[in-house]
Design an enzyme around this catalytic site. Structure first.
Site, PDB file in Angstrom:
ATOM      1  N   GLU A  81      49.186  34.001  29.097  1.00 59.87           N
ATOM      2  CA  GLU A  81      47.732  33.919  29.252  1.00 59.87           C
ATOM      3  C   GLU A  81      47.155  33.339  27.984  1.00 59.87           C
ATOM      4  O   GLU A  81      47.727  33.505  26.900  1.00 59.87           O
ATOM      5  CB  GLU A  81      47.127  35.322  29.472  1.00 59.87           C
ATOM      6  CG  GLU A  81      47.221  35.804  30.898  1.00 59.87           C
ATOM      7  CD  GLU A  81      46.637  37.205  31.106  1.00 59.87           C
ATOM      8  OE1 GLU A  81      46.135  37.810  30.140  1.00 59.87           O
ATOM      9  OE2 GLU A  81      46.698  37.677  32.250  1.00 59.87           O
ATOM     10  N   ARG A  90      46.658  53.757  40.287  1.00 57.82           N
ATOM     11  CA  ARG A  90      46.795  55.208  40.120  1.00 57.82           C
ATOM     12  C   ARG A  90      45.502  55.761  39.537  1.00 57.82           C
ATOM     13  O   ARG A  90      44.620  55.002  39.166  1.00 57.82           O
ATOM     14  CB  ARG A  90      47.906  55.476  39.112  1.00 57.82           C
ATOM     15  CG  ARG A  90      47.637  54.721  37.810  1.00 57.82           C
ATOM     16  CD  ARG A  90      48.634  55.030  36.723  1.00 57.82           C
ATOM     17  NE  ARG A  90      48.715  53.957  35.759  1.00 57.82           N
ATOM     18  CZ  ARG A  90      47.916  53.787  34.715  1.00 57.82           C
ATOM     19  NH1 ARG A  90      46.919  54.637  34.507  1.00 57.82           N
ATOM     20  NH2 ARG A  90      48.076  52.788  33.883  1.00 57.82           N
TER      21      ARG A  90
END
Ligand code: ADP
Ligand code: ADP
Ligand code: MG
Length: 461
Positions: free
Chosen positions: A200, A292
């Site tokens: 990135e 989560r």
């Protein structure tokens, strides 16, 4: 609703989930390693089972032992908390195969988002902005170097399986690219047993802004506002707050919409977090989705008034969300400090051991999520998170003042902690004015440690 839920975790999050179960009249069943016999979650629970020796590989990651207990104790669902098995797609599948509901998104969704290079591609196709970088993963250092030259330095080398800030290297100098690439790859192999890498562009001085989302199996996806988690040390969060001072209502709206779009693109159900980096110019980019419940979820609970773990249980049992997007009104300001048993004077080295005495702060607008009690033992085998101190107040300044007061009240005798460093941050002009970004700790740690030291000397004198 479920009758019995097995909590496959330890520490504060095991206690957090235990409490949500009790309040819904669900029987919590807890598990523990030999090092956690006296742990708070075990002491609170009526049903507890030892699942193996101290090492997490043989206990909290021991899927056979956990499934055996779940079946023997007639549990109808498993809550994995965060860390450990929470992002283990095979285990999520295994639970469902055994007729035990997994409290989280499906194995397929976990798998898809667990490969961060693939998740990037999915988001790009869905029209969610991602940081400029490689298309998917890169084959080797040479190919990665070519792509880095194209996107321009500085770049960030990342592990597709990464988590907790591991397997990441910043590259400013093209000459160092290959060495840093191999270093990151070796770290990823060691930590995640996986060496898929991607690239990135390194966004300079960004804010880490993440959005909490909740989705049910009836097709409802709601975003519950953002968390600014820019106070990080080595890619690990230390302090989180909501709302973020850097978002205008218009930007919040756009980022929130992108987060909902991202969750829909993933076919998401249950609680999840979409993480973005926000460029100082106001551009934002998706970096990953955490599938989560997250460590910092309580600050969102404070400003929305919604119990996220309770919603996780509702959604997993097939019920719809108990609120809609229109019901979400962010009220006041919340801050969380992660209290770690670490020694700031020695590079934040873990400092486990016996806690002789503990005093938890309290009062209006204060919440402490922890497994600490006087006489407890912090084992050396797991994460150093000892407590989460969460405060709420009508305004940001009042929340900061409340946090200072609570950090002054907090006493942990025995292990070294980062409490004093957190306290100094609450007095730092960069924090007070909210001009900080993810470089804050790198730029200010020496000053903060010197202040902490000076305060200690003053106290002794
Ligand atoms: P957050 O703090 O935003 O919830 P983190 O990435 O810091 O998310 O992870 C939360 C917890 O999970 C931490 O205790 C961290 O050490 C642990 N963790 C994160 N990634 C992994 C992983 N791949 N394997 C094992 N534990 C992990
Ligand atoms: P992990 O899975 O370890 O949590 P993330 O992809 O969330 O990894 O990155 C961890 C942290 O690194 C982020 O919170 C952010 O501060 C920083 N970061 C990640 N990607 C970039 C980027 N492209 N540019 C700048 N900073 C980044
Ligand atoms: Mg992250």
């Amino acid at each position: 609703m479920f009758k019995r839920i097995l909590i496959a975790n330890r520490g504060e999050i095991a206690v957090r989930v235990f409490r949500a179960c009790r309040e819904l009249d669900i029987e919590p069943v807890v598990v523990y390693s030999e090092a956690d016999r006296e742990a708070l979650h075990v002491q609170l629970a009526e049903h507890s089972y030892c699942i193996g020796p101290a090492s997490s590989a043989q206990s909290y990651l021991n899927t056979d032992a956990i499934l055996t207990v779940a079946k023997a104790a007639h549990c109808d669902a498993i809550h994995p908390g965060y860390g450990f098995l929470s992002e283990n797609a095979e285990f999520a599948d295994e639970c469902e195969k055994n007729g035990i509901t997994w409290i989280g998104p499906s194995g397929d969704v976990i798998r898809m988002m667990g490969n961060k290079a693939a998740a990037r591609e999915l988001m790009k196709d869905a029209g969610v902005p991602v940081v400029p970088g490689s298309d998917g993963s890169v084959a080797d250092a040479a190919e990665a170097k070519r792509i880095a030259d194209e996107i321009g330095y500085p770049v960030l080398i990342k592990a597709a399986a990464g988590g907790g800030g591991r397997g990441m290297r910043k590259v400013f100098d093209p000459d160092q690219f290959e060495d840093l690439f191999e270093e990151a790859r070796a770290e990823s192999r060691a930590c995640f047993n996986d060496d898929e890498m991607y690239l990135e562009k390194l966004v300079l001085n960004p804010h880490h802004i993440e959005f909490q989302i909740m989705a049910d199996s009836c097709g409802n996806v709601v975003q519950l506002g953002e968390r600014d988690c820019s106070i990080q040390r080595r890619g690990q969060k230390m302090i989180e707050e909501t709302p973020s001072r850097v978002l205008t209502p218009e930007l919040r709206e756009r980022m929130g919409e992108a987060a909902v779009k991202a969750a829909r693109a993933a076919g998401y159900v249950n609680a999840g977090t979409i993480e973005f980096v926000l460029d100082p110019s106001g551009e934002f980019y998706f970096i990953e989705m955490n599938t989560r419940i997250q460590v910092e979820h309580p600050i969102t609970e404070c400003v929305t008034g919604i119990d996220l773990v309770r919603e996780q249980l509702r959604v997993a049992s097939g019920l719809s969300l108990s609120f809609t997007q229109d019901d979400i009104n962010l009220r006041g300001h919340a801050i969380e400090c992660r209290i770690n048993a670490e020694d700031p004077a020695h590079g934040f080295m873990p400092s486990p051991g016996l806690v002789d005495f503990v005093h938890l702060p309290g009062g209006y607008g204060v919440r402490v999520d922890t497994g600490l009690y006087a006489g407890c033992e912090l084992p050396p085998y797991y994460d150093s998170l000892a407590a989460k101190l969460i405060v709420w107040a009508p305004t940001r300044l009042e929340a900061i003042r409340r946090m200072r007061r609570c950090l002054e009240e907090f006493v942990i005798d025995g292990p070294k902690t980062n409490i004093d460093v957190l306290h100094q941050i609450m007095y730092h002009p960069g924090f007070i004015r909210a001009t900080y970004n993810t470089s804050f700790i790198d730029e200010n740690l020496d000053t903060l440690l010197a202040w902490t030291n000076a305060a200690d000397v003053q106290e002794e004198a």
